[in-house]
Design a protein around this motif. Structure first.
Motif, PDB file in Angstrom:
ATOM      1  N   ALA A  19     -42.636 -19.707 -21.070  1.00 44.52           N
ATOM      2  CA  ALA A  19     -41.523 -19.543 -22.013  1.00 44.52           C
ATOM      3  C   ALA A  19     -40.878 -20.906 -22.254  1.00 44.52           C
ATOM      4  N   ILE A  20     -40.681 -21.255 -23.524  1.00 44.42           N
ATOM      5  CA  ILE A  20     -40.112 -22.549 -23.890  1.00 44.42           C
ATOM      6  C   ILE A  20     -38.633 -22.399 -24.244  1.00 44.42           C
ATOM      7  N   VAL A  21     -38.330 -21.399 -25.058  1.00 45.00           N
ATOM      8  CA  VAL A  21     -36.953 -21.175 -25.501  1.00 45.00           C
ATOM      9  C   VAL A  21     -36.816 -19.702 -25.849  1.00 45.00           C
ATOM     10  N   TYR A  22     -35.580 -19.199 -25.795  1.00 49.87           N
ATOM     11  CA  TYR A  22     -35.370 -17.804 -26.174  1.00 49.87           C
ATOM     12  C   TYR A  22     -34.005 -17.634 -26.813  1.00 49.87           C
ATOM     13  N   LYS A  23     -33.867 -16.544 -27.561  1.00 48.40           N
ATOM     14  CA  LYS A  23     -32.603 -16.112 -28.156  1.00 48.40           C
ATOM     15  C   LYS A  23     -32.432 -14.645 -27.803  1.00 48.40           C
ATOM     16  N   THR A  24     -31.189 -14.187 -27.828  1.00 44.39           N
ATOM     17  CA  THR A  24     -30.949 -12.769 -27.546  1.00 44.39           C
ATOM     18  C   THR A  24     -30.207 -12.116 -28.704  1.00 44.39           C
ATOM     19  N   GLN A  25     -30.359 -10.806 -28.799  1.00 47.13           N
ATOM     20  CA  GLN A  25     -29.640  -9.983 -29.766  1.00 47.13           C
ATOM     21  C   GLN A  25     -29.235  -8.718 -29.028  1.00 47.13           C
ATOM     22  N   VAL A  26     -27.930  -8.464 -28.977  1.00 47.98           N
ATOM     23  CA  VAL A  26     -27.446  -7.272 -28.283  1.00 47.98           C
ATOM     24  C   VAL A  26     -27.539  -6.077 -29.220  1.00 47.98           C
ATOM     25  N   VAL A  27     -28.233  -5.060 -28.763  1.00 46.32           N
ATOM     26  CA  VAL A  27     -28.363  -3.785 -29.483  1.00 46.32           C
ATOM     27  C   VAL A  27     -28.040  -2.720 -28.441  1.00 46.32           C
ATOM     28  N   ALA A  28     -28.694  -1.587 -28.446  1.00 49.12           N
ATOM     29  CA  ALA A  28     -28.521  -0.603 -27.365  1.00 49.12           C
ATOM     30  C   ALA A  28     -29.411  -1.059 -26.207  1.00 49.12           C
ATOM     31  N   GLY A  29     -29.147  -2.239 -25.735  1.00 41.54           N
ATOM     32  CA  GLY A  29     -29.950  -2.993 -24.791  1.00 41.54           C
ATOM     33  C   GLY A  29     -29.963  -4.417 -25.312  1.00 41.54           C
ATOM     34  N   ILE A  30     -30.988  -5.174 -25.018  1.00 40.28           N
ATOM     35  CA  ILE A  30     -31.069  -6.557 -25.502  1.00 40.28           C
ATOM     36  C   ILE A  30     -32.463  -6.821 -26.041  1.00 40.28           C
ATOM     37  N   ASP A  40     -52.457 -25.805 -24.911  1.00 43.33           N
ATOM     38  CA  ASP A  40     -51.848 -27.120 -25.118  1.00 43.33           C
ATOM     39  C   ASP A  40     -51.114 -27.218 -26.457  1.00 43.33           C
ATOM     40  N   ALA A  41     -51.671 -26.605 -27.497  1.00 42.50           N
ATOM     41  CA  ALA A  41     -51.072 -26.733 -28.826  1.00 42.50           C
ATOM     42  C   ALA A  41     -50.722 -25.407 -29.476  1.00 42.50           C
ATOM     43  N   GLU A  42     -50.966 -24.288 -28.800  1.00 41.78           N
ATOM     44  CA  GLU A  42     -50.750 -22.969 -29.410  1.00 41.78           C
ATOM     45  C   GLU A  42     -49.556 -22.261 -28.781  1.00 41.78           C
ATOM     46  N   TYR A  43     -48.747 -21.681 -29.652  1.00 43.73           N
ATOM     47  CA  TYR A  43     -47.550 -20.962 -29.225  1.00 43.73           C
ATOM     48  C   TYR A  43     -47.525 -19.596 -29.878  1.00 43.73           C
ATOM     49  N   VAL A  44     -46.842 -18.661 -29.248  1.00 42.51           N
ATOM     50  CA  VAL A  44     -46.610 -17.346 -29.832  1.00 42.51           C
ATOM     51  C   VAL A  44     -45.122 -17.041 -29.727  1.00 42.51           C
ATOM     52  N   HIS A  45     -44.649 -16.199 -30.623  1.00 45.71           N
ATOM     53  CA  HIS A  45     -43.276 -15.713 -30.564  1.00 45.71           C
ATOM     54  C   HIS A  45     -43.330 -14.245 -30.175  1.00 45.71           C
ATOM     55  N   LEU A  46     -42.545 -13.870 -29.173  1.00 49.38           N
ATOM     56  CA  LEU A  46     -42.519 -12.492 -28.693  1.00 49.38           C
ATOM     57  C   LEU A  46     -41.148 -11.883 -28.946  1.00 49.38           C
ATOM     58  N   ARG A  47     -41.121 -10.600 -29.269  1.00 52.04           N
ATOM     59  CA  ARG A  47     -39.864  -9.852 -29.271  1.00 52.04           C
ATOM     60  C   ARG A  47     -39.972  -8.820 -28.153  1.00 52.04           C
ATOM     61  N   VAL A  48     -39.087  -8.949 -27.176  1.00 51.38           N
ATOM     62  CA  VAL A  48     -39.100  -8.101 -25.995  1.00 51.38           C
ATOM     63  C   VAL A  48     -37.789  -7.337 -25.934  1.00 51.38           C
ATOM     64  N   PHE A  49     -37.875  -6.039 -25.693  1.00 54.31           N
ATOM     65  CA  PHE A  49     -36.677  -5.210 -25.587  1.00 54.31           C
ATOM     66  C   PHE A  49     -36.433  -4.848 -24.134  1.00 54.31           C
ATOM     67  N   GLN A  50     -35.200  -5.093 -23.685  1.00 56.03           N
ATOM     68  CA  GLN A  50     -34.771  -4.666 -22.344  1.00 56.03           C
ATOM     69  C   GLN A  50     -33.694  -3.615 -22.527  1.00 56.03           C
ATOM     70  N   SER A  51     -33.984  -2.408 -22.067  1.00 60.71           N
ATOM     71  CA  SER A  51     -33.020  -1.320 -22.227  1.00 60.71           C
ATOM     72  C   SER A  51     -31.825  -1.532 -21.306  1.00 60.71           C
ATOM     73  N   LEU A  52     -30.824  -0.684 -21.465  1.00 58.66           N
ATOM     74  CA  LEU A  52     -29.626  -0.760 -20.647  1.00 58.66           C
ATOM     75  C   LEU A  52     -29.975  -0.504 -19.182  1.00 58.66           C
ATOM     76  N   PRO A  53     -29.228  -1.116 -18.248  1.00 61.05           N
ATOM     77  CA  PRO A  53     -29.569  -0.990 -16.821  1.00 61.05           C
ATOM     78  C   PRO A  53     -29.666   0.449 -16.323  1.00 61.05           C
ATOM     79  N   GLN A  54     -28.804   1.329 -16.805  1.00 60.53           N
ATOM     80  CA  GLN A  54     -28.832   2.705 -16.307  1.00 60.53           C
ATOM     81  C   GLN A  54     -30.095   3.461 -16.724  1.00 60.53           C
TER      82      GLN A  54
END
Length: 77
Positions: A19-30, A40-54
């Motif tokens: 992981a090089i850098v990340y941003k967050t967006q708060v929704v019903a989780g993050i 060496d020269a290839e990158y991908v962008h991922l969108r990962v959802f983390q639900s609420l702790p409960q």
């Protein structure tokens, strides 16, 4: 935690998965938008959802974009 999900969906394995850098967006989780170096020269962008702790669920890979470079801006997708 999302590397196996990404590799499964791409049907290949990656020796580098840094992981090089990340941003967050708060929704019903993050939503995490993560720029990941996969070679060496290839990158991908991922969108990962983390639900609420409960909800007691791990992060899940929602979508991704391949063919990115280190200089591509990390934006919402």
């Amino acid at each position: 935690q999302v590397k196996p999900q990404f590799e499964s969906r791409e049907n290949r394995t990656y020796g580098i998965f840094k992981a090089i850098v990340y941003k967050t967006q708060v929704v019903a989780g993050i939503n995490y938008f993560i720029k990941v170096q996969v070679s060496d020269a290839e990158y991908v962008h991922l969108r990962v959802f983390q639900s609420l702790p409960q909800e007691n669920q791990g992060p899940s890979l929602v979508s991704f974009q391949t063919g990115k470079t280190r200089d591509d801006p990390l934006t919402y997708f």
